[in-house]
Design a protein around this motif. Sequence first.
Motif, PDB file in Angstrom:
ATOM      1  N   PRO A  81      -8.824   1.381  -6.892  1.00 40.35           N
ATOM      2  CA  PRO A  81      -8.493   0.020  -7.321  1.00 40.35           C
ATOM      3  C   PRO A  81      -8.233  -0.914  -6.127  1.00 40.35           C
ATOM      4  CG  PRO A  81      -7.172   1.650  -8.504  1.00 40.35           C
ATOM      5  CD  PRO A  81      -7.847   2.377  -7.386  1.00 40.35           C
ATOM      6  N   LEU A  82      -8.581  -2.167  -6.323  1.00 41.21           N
ATOM      7  CA  LEU A  82      -8.217  -3.245  -5.408  1.00 41.21           C
ATOM      8  C   LEU A  82      -7.124  -4.059  -6.086  1.00 41.21           C
ATOM      9  CD1 LEU A  82     -11.808  -4.551  -4.460  1.00 41.21           C
ATOM     10  CD2 LEU A  82     -10.628  -2.492  -3.656  1.00 41.21           C
ATOM     11  N   HIS A  83      -6.191  -4.591  -5.282  1.00 46.50           N
ATOM     12  CA  HIS A  83      -5.092  -5.336  -5.906  1.00 46.50           C
ATOM     13  C   HIS A  83      -4.819  -6.631  -5.147  1.00 46.50           C
ATOM     14  CE1 HIS A  83      -1.676  -5.759  -8.613  1.00 46.50           C
ATOM     15  NE2 HIS A  83      -1.042  -6.305  -7.591  1.00 46.50           N
ATOM     16  N   TYR A  84      -4.623  -7.681  -5.927  1.00 45.88           N
ATOM     17  CA  TYR A  84      -4.314  -9.011  -5.402  1.00 45.88           C
ATOM     18  C   TYR A  84      -2.811  -9.268  -5.461  1.00 45.88           C
ATOM     19  CZ  TYR A  84      -3.709 -14.122  -5.844  1.00 45.88           C
ATOM     20  OH  TYR A  84      -3.282 -15.429  -5.719  1.00 45.88           O
TER      21      TYR A  84
ATOM     22  N   LEU B  62       0.817  -1.210   0.000  1.00 47.57           N
ATOM     23  CA  LEU B  62       0.000   0.000   0.000  1.00 47.57           C
ATOM     24  C   LEU B  62       0.856   1.267   0.000  1.00 47.57           C
ATOM     25  CD1 LEU B  62      -2.868  -1.081   2.419  1.00 47.57           C
ATOM     26  CD2 LEU B  62      -3.043  -0.693  -0.044  1.00 47.57           C
ATOM     27  N   GLN B  63       1.996   1.220   0.683  1.00 50.38           N
ATOM     28  CA  GLN B  63       2.891   2.379   0.657  1.00 50.38           C
ATOM     29  C   GLN B  63       3.484   2.606  -0.733  1.00 50.38           C
ATOM     30  OE1 GLN B  63       5.541   1.513   4.158  1.00 50.38           O
ATOM     31  NE2 GLN B  63       4.965   3.610   4.706  1.00 50.38           N
TER      32      GLN B  63
ATOM     33  N   GLU C  31      -2.241   4.701  -5.023  1.00 52.44           N
ATOM     34  CA  GLU C  31      -3.516   4.748  -5.733  1.00 52.44           C
ATOM     35  C   GLU C  31      -4.430   3.576  -5.376  1.00 52.44           C
ATOM     36  OE1 GLU C  31      -1.037   1.897  -8.067  1.00 52.44           O
ATOM     37  OE2 GLU C  31      -0.686   3.753  -6.932  1.00 52.44           O
ATOM     38  N   VAL C  32      -3.868   2.527  -4.766  1.00 52.80           N
ATOM     39  CA  VAL C  32      -4.639   1.320  -4.443  1.00 52.80           C
ATOM     40  C   VAL C  32      -5.377   1.520  -3.129  1.00 52.80           C
ATOM     41  CG1 VAL C  32      -4.450  -1.124  -3.820  1.00 52.80           C
ATOM     42  CG2 VAL C  32      -3.161  -0.213  -5.764  1.00 52.80           C
ATOM     43  N   GLY C  33      -6.667   1.190  -3.114  1.00 52.80           N
ATOM     44  CA  GLY C  33      -7.478   1.361  -1.911  1.00 52.80           C
ATOM     45  C   GLY C  33      -7.471   0.169  -0.991  1.00 52.80           C
TER      46      GLY C  33
ATOM     47  N   PRO D 177     -10.325 -13.197  -0.275  1.00 52.89           N
ATOM     48  CA  PRO D 177     -10.416 -13.772   1.072  1.00 52.89           C
ATOM     49  C   PRO D 177     -10.393 -12.642   2.103  1.00 52.89           C
ATOM     50  CG  PRO D 177      -8.208 -14.071   0.200  1.00 52.89           C
ATOM     51  CD  PRO D 177      -9.009 -13.387  -0.874  1.00 52.89           C
ATOM     52  N   GLN D 178     -11.496 -12.469   2.794  1.00 53.49           N
ATOM     53  CA  GLN D 178     -11.608 -11.360   3.751  1.00 53.49           C
ATOM     54  C   GLN D 178     -10.473 -11.372   4.767  1.00 53.49           C
ATOM     55  OE1 GLN D 178     -13.026 -12.259   7.235  1.00 53.49           O
ATOM     56  NE2 GLN D 178     -11.832 -10.405   7.657  1.00 53.49           N
ATOM     57  N   GLN D 179     -10.034 -12.554   5.169  1.00 54.12           N
ATOM     58  CA  GLN D 179      -8.988 -12.677   6.190  1.00 54.12           C
ATOM     59  C   GLN D 179      -7.666 -12.068   5.737  1.00 54.12           C
ATOM     60  OE1 GLN D 179     -10.719 -15.083   4.770  1.00 54.12           O
ATOM     61  NE2 GLN D 179     -12.013 -15.928   6.367  1.00 54.12           N
ATOM     62  N   ALA D 180      -7.467 -11.958   4.430  1.00 56.73           N
ATOM     63  CA  ALA D 180      -6.190 -11.498   3.881  1.00 56.73           C
ATOM     64  C   ALA D 180      -6.313 -10.124   3.245  1.00 56.73           C
ATOM     65  CB  ALA D 180      -5.674 -12.506   2.855  1.00 56.73           C
ATOM     66  N   ALA D 181      -7.333  -9.349   3.640  1.00 55.32           N
ATOM     67  CA  ALA D 181      -7.590  -8.045   3.022  1.00 55.32           C
ATOM     68  C   ALA D 181      -7.242  -6.907   3.972  1.00 55.32           C
ATOM     69  CB  ALA D 181      -9.047  -7.948   2.601  1.00 55.32           C
ATOM     70  N   PHE D 182      -6.606  -5.860   3.433  1.00 51.65           N
ATOM     71  CA  PHE D 182      -6.218  -4.668   4.189  1.00 51.65           C
ATOM     72  C   PHE D 182      -6.610  -3.450   3.355  1.00 51.65           C
ATOM     73  CE2 PHE D 182      -3.533  -8.145   5.382  1.00 51.65           C
ATOM     74  CZ  PHE D 182      -3.327  -8.011   6.751  1.00 51.65           C
ATOM     75  N   PHE D 183      -7.308  -2.485   3.966  1.00 54.08           N
ATOM     76  CA  PHE D 183      -7.800  -1.342   3.201  1.00 54.08           C
ATOM     77  C   PHE D 183      -7.527  -0.045   3.951  1.00 54.08           C
ATOM     78  CE2 PHE D 183     -11.164  -3.455   5.531  1.00 54.08           C
ATOM     79  CZ  PHE D 183     -11.773  -2.443   6.266  1.00 54.08           C
ATOM     80  N   ARG D 184      -7.621   1.054   3.225  1.00 48.30           N
ATOM     81  CA  ARG D 184      -7.266   2.359   3.774  1.00 48.30           C
ATOM     82  C   ARG D 184      -8.415   2.919   4.610  1.00 48.30           C
ATOM     83  NH1 ARG D 184      -2.492   3.773   1.388  1.00 48.30           N
ATOM     84  NH2 ARG D 184      -2.087   2.870  -0.675  1.00 48.30           N
ATOM     85  N   ALA D 185      -8.060   3.454   5.777  1.00 51.90           N
ATOM     86  CA  ALA D 185      -9.067   4.022   6.677  1.00 51.90           C
ATOM     87  C   ALA D 185      -9.770   5.213   6.041  1.00 51.90           C
ATOM     88  CB  ALA D 185      -8.419   4.435   7.997  1.00 51.90           C
TER      89      ALA D 185
END
Length: 271
Positions: free
Chosen positions: A195-198, A113-114, A118-120, A157-165
């Motif tokens: 965007p979401l990224h895998y 993410l750093q 641009e990725v959310g 997989p929700q367990q492996a997801a991290f998103f911006r506050a």
Amino acid sequence: MAERNLMTDLPLVSIVTPSFNQARFLEATIQSVLSQDYPRLEYLIVDGGSTDGSVEIIQKYADRLAWWISEPDRGQTDAINKGFAHAHGEILAWLNSDDTYEPGAVSEAVAYLQAHPEVGMVYGDANYIDEYGRVIGRFPAAQTDYRRLRRGYVHIPQQAAFFRAALWRKVGPLDPTFYFAMDYDLWVRLAREAPLHYVPRVWANFRLHSDAKTIMADDRCWPEMLRVHFRDGGSWFSPIVAKYLVRKVVAPYLRWRRRRLFRRYNQGRGE
């Protein structure tokens, strides 16, 4: 001094664990979070008033938690919202009390993410594990986006997801009327904004066991996904509706496969 500056340059990550009567798995979940090598992490646990010894487990780790509570709530979605309302991080995630992180998951997610402002949201792979922690499969994670999510191709997989506050504050909180598809609803809202990224790295373990919501998911999850679809102007003549109708037909077979999977692994233990 350089090390201190590095610490302050790293974003704070807030992780919330919702829990209710999951004492047999809760400690493994807690340990998987607290053993992460990421130095700026706040961990919050929202217990729904458990009576199975969960509170005693939480109290063992209370001095390492940013905040915790045990009180009756309106279920998992309500608990997650309550936890994020107390979170201060720039990056958010939730980890259910029967799932676990893999070592290094948080550091790798933050690094991505750093490097890609641009990725959310970023998400990785997740193993399926059984109630004893044995790997029994792999979640079918894949790259998706807003268009594909709207068509029913989730693969997150929700367990492996991290998103911006910052995005959470824009599109959140979770809709408390959803019991199964609150994460899908959130992914759609996030993907509309950024965007979401895998990343093909195993970041989490998704526990399947006889009491898990996932075992019962199809009967209630897909109708909830269709609520999102129609709420956002979707048509009856769309891939997500077709997938729902197909899954209704094959649902008995899917349930039989899950029961067979559990029997096979239990027999493997001689139980």
